[in-house]
Design an enzyme around this catalytic site. Structure first.
Site, mmCIF file in Angstrom:
data_model
loop_
_atom_site.group_PDB
_atom_site.id
_atom_site.type_symbol
_atom_site.label_atom_id
_atom_site.label_comp_id
_atom_site.label_asym_id
_atom_site.label_seq_id
_atom_site.Cartn_x
_atom_site.Cartn_y
_atom_site.Cartn_z
ATOM 1 C CG HIS A 107 -1.647 1.294 1.374
ATOM 2 N ND1 HIS A 107 -2.614 1.688 0.472
ATOM 3 C CD2 HIS A 107 -1.545 2.270 2.281
ATOM 4 C CE1 HIS A 107 -3.070 2.865 0.837
ATOM 5 N NE2 HIS A 107 -2.438 3.230 1.938
ATOM 6 C CG ASP A 112 -1.137 6.429 2.343
ATOM 7 O OD1 ASP A 112 -2.289 6.264 1.905
ATOM 8 O OD2 ASP A 112 -0.772 6.048 3.470
ATOM 9 C CG ASP A 125 -4.852 3.292 4.726
ATOM 10 O OD1 ASP A 125 -5.365 3.005 5.821
ATOM 11 O OD2 ASP A 125 -3.923 4.114 4.615
#
Length: 151
Positions: free
Chosen positions: A6, A8, A118
């Site tokens: 993941h 961001d 998320d």
């Protein structure tokens, strides 16, 4: 085995750091794929791929090869893994439109899965938006974090 990292785009660091992290992370993923032939990887967010394509074209070529042979799944339907409570419905629809267009350019077909691993809450308009966009699947990891709704 299916992996995912993941990323961001911006969180507690500047955007440029994200781009350094993806080059390092995805290079490591390719090494793991060489070592473990049954290992596959899932990636989302077209801006990450396009950055690699621009800054590290040889790395992008290796990723594209894995996409074409089915070991690297590019999915998600969205341009970025966005928050879903703050944007209005039109913003979410545009995120899907641009995301699907770019995902199709990368892998040859649109995604059948919205990938939001998320997110800190979900807009009640999401099922309708996903249905109208003809996206039958939704993936998240935070649905069990709810302190109000028990699943």
């Amino acid at each position: 085995r299916v992996g995912h990292a993941h990323m961001d785009l911006v969180w507690l660091w500047p955007e440029r750091v994200t781009y350094q992290k993806i080059i390092h992370t995805y290079s490591n993923v390719l090494q793991l794929m060489d070592r473990y032939p049954d290992f596959t990887f899932t990636m989302s967010q077209p801006p990450l791929y396009y950055h690699i394509q621009e800054k590290q074209p040889k790395l992008a070529e290796k990723i594209q090869e894995k996409i074409l042979n089915g070991r690297w799944e590019f999915t998600g339907a969205l341009e970025v893994e966005s928050d879903t409570q703050i944007p209005v419905g039109e913003g979410l629809v545009r995120c899907i439109l641009y995301g699907q267009e770019r995902i199709k350019a990368i892998r040859g077909s649109v995604s059948d899965t919205v990938w939001i691993p998320d997110c800190f809450g979900y807009s009640q308009c999401l099922p309708q938006i996903f249905h109208l966009a003809d996206i039958p699947n939704f993936f998240t990891t935070k649905i069990l974090w709810s302190t109000i709704t028990k699943f």
